[in-house]
Motif scaffolding. Structure first.
Motif, PDB file in Angstrom:
ATOM      1  N   LEU A 213       0.841  -1.194   0.000  1.00  0.00           N
ATOM      2  CA  LEU A 213       0.000   0.000   0.000  1.00  0.00           C
ATOM      3  C   LEU A 213       0.871   1.237   0.000  1.00  0.00           C
ATOM      4  O   LEU A 213       2.075   1.154   0.215  1.00  0.00           O
ATOM      5  N   SER A 214       0.247   2.386  -0.269  1.00  0.00           N
ATOM      6  CA  SER A 214       0.938   3.667  -0.147  1.00  0.00           C
ATOM      7  C   SER A 214       0.238   4.468   0.935  1.00  0.00           C
ATOM      8  O   SER A 214      -0.997   4.441   1.035  1.00  0.00           O
ATOM      9  N   ALA A 215       1.025   5.174   1.715  1.00  0.00           N
ATOM     10  CA  ALA A 215       0.479   5.951   2.824  1.00  0.00           C
ATOM     11  C   ALA A 215       1.201   7.284   2.931  1.00  0.00           C
ATOM     12  O   ALA A 215       2.388   7.377   2.659  1.00  0.00           O
ATOM     13  N   ARG A 216       0.423   8.310   3.316  1.00  0.00           N
ATOM     14  CA  ARG A 216       0.998   9.624   3.619  1.00  0.00           C
ATOM     15  C   ARG A 216       1.285   9.651   5.105  1.00  0.00           C
ATOM     16  O   ARG A 216       0.382   9.452   5.920  1.00  0.00           O
ATOM     17  N   CYS A 217       2.525   9.916   5.436  1.00  0.00           N
ATOM     18  CA  CYS A 217       2.953   9.883   6.832  1.00  0.00           C
ATOM     19  C   CYS A 217       3.549  11.223   7.227  1.00  0.00           C
ATOM     20  O   CYS A 217       4.149  11.909   6.402  1.00  0.00           O
TER      21      CYS A 217
ATOM     22  N   ARG B 255       5.728   3.957   0.079  1.00  0.00           N
ATOM     23  CA  ARG B 255       5.190   2.696  -0.423  1.00  0.00           C
ATOM     24  C   ARG B 255       5.565   1.654   0.622  1.00  0.00           C
ATOM     25  O   ARG B 255       6.747   1.524   0.975  1.00  0.00           O
ATOM     26  N   VAL B 256       4.579   0.922   1.119  1.00  0.00           N
ATOM     27  CA  VAL B 256       4.783   0.033   2.264  1.00  0.00           C
ATOM     28  C   VAL B 256       4.477  -1.408   1.891  1.00  0.00           C
ATOM     29  O   VAL B 256       3.403  -1.714   1.371  1.00  0.00           O
ATOM     30  N   ARG B 257       5.415  -2.278   2.184  1.00  0.00           N
ATOM     31  CA  ARG B 257       5.246  -3.726   2.004  1.00  0.00           C
ATOM     32  C   ARG B 257       4.943  -4.288   3.379  1.00  0.00           C
ATOM     33  O   ARG B 257       5.692  -4.084   4.327  1.00  0.00           O
ATOM     34  N   ILE B 258       3.814  -4.982   3.501  1.00  0.00           N
ATOM     35  CA  ILE B 258       3.411  -5.561   4.775  1.00  0.00           C
ATOM     36  C   ILE B 258       4.350  -6.714   5.115  1.00  0.00           C
ATOM     37  O   ILE B 258       4.553  -7.625   4.296  1.00  0.00           O
TER      38      ILE B 258
ATOM     39  N   ARG C 129      10.924  -0.419  -0.819  1.00  0.00           N
ATOM     40  CA  ARG C 129       9.679  -0.148  -0.093  1.00  0.00           C
ATOM     41  C   ARG C 129       9.929  -0.251   1.404  1.00  0.00           C
ATOM     42  O   ARG C 129      10.774  -1.028   1.854  1.00  0.00           O
ATOM     43  N   THR C 130       9.177   0.530   2.166  1.00  0.00           N
ATOM     44  CA  THR C 130       9.230   0.419   3.617  1.00  0.00           C
ATOM     45  C   THR C 130       8.626  -0.923   3.996  1.00  0.00           C
ATOM     46  O   THR C 130       7.519  -1.253   3.585  1.00  0.00           O
ATOM     47  N   LEU C 131       9.349  -1.699   4.767  1.00  0.00           N
ATOM     48  CA  LEU C 131       8.856  -2.972   5.262  1.00  0.00           C
ATOM     49  C   LEU C 131       8.342  -2.716   6.675  1.00  0.00           C
ATOM     50  O   LEU C 131       9.074  -2.183   7.514  1.00  0.00           O
TER      51      LEU C 131
END
Length: 146
Positions: A20-24, A34-37, A78-80
């Motif tokens: 997913l993509s998230a605004r932080c 961009r975040v990888r679960i 991607r952010t894990l």
């Protein structure tokens, strides 16, 4: 879940069942990630149950506040992270619905998640309703990589 500080974000896009993509960050000073679960691998978009996995993640997280517990970055930059939306651990929710696998190299470190996957399989949940479900890493090796 790690004891690290949660990063509060707004989920702005769902790419597939595990990304997913998230605004932080603070309003006016946010950045998109961009975040990888972490720990799970969902079916690829064109794979059986790929769209259902994406839809389930969207139902849980799209336009919702998410808490990210960063673990680092994956090989694609991607952010894990462990992700929580609507008070739920997203990896747990995807496994319980039968819409993801525990990522094989990390299975020994997460016996609780392996047990959830085993239960979903025994109940024929989601992708486990198939006769021979193909793990995403095998699908990628067979169909996406030369």
């Amino acid at each position: 879940m790690p004891a690290s500080t949660a990063l509060l974000c707004l989920v702005v896009a769902i790419h597939d069942g595990d990304t997913l993509s998230a605004r932080c960050g603070a309003p006016g000073a946010w950045r998109q990630e961009r975040v990888r679960i972490a720990v799970v691998d969902a079916p690829e978009s064109r794979q059986a149950f790929g769209q259902r996995a994406r839809q389930n993640l969207a139902r849980l997280c799209f336009r919702q506040q998410a808490r990210l517990y960063r673990l680092g970055h994956d090989s694609y930059g991607r952010t894990l992270a462990h992700v929580r939306c609507q008070g739920q651990d997203v990896a747990t929710a995807q496994l319980r619905a039968g819409l993801a696998w525990v990522y094989a190299p990390q299975a020994k470190q997460h016996p609780r998640l392996v047990a959830l996957q085993r239960q979903a399989r025994a109940n024929g949940q989601g992708l486990w309703a198939q006769k021979r479900p193909l793990a995403p890493w095998d699908y990628r090796r067979q169909y996406l990589r030369p």
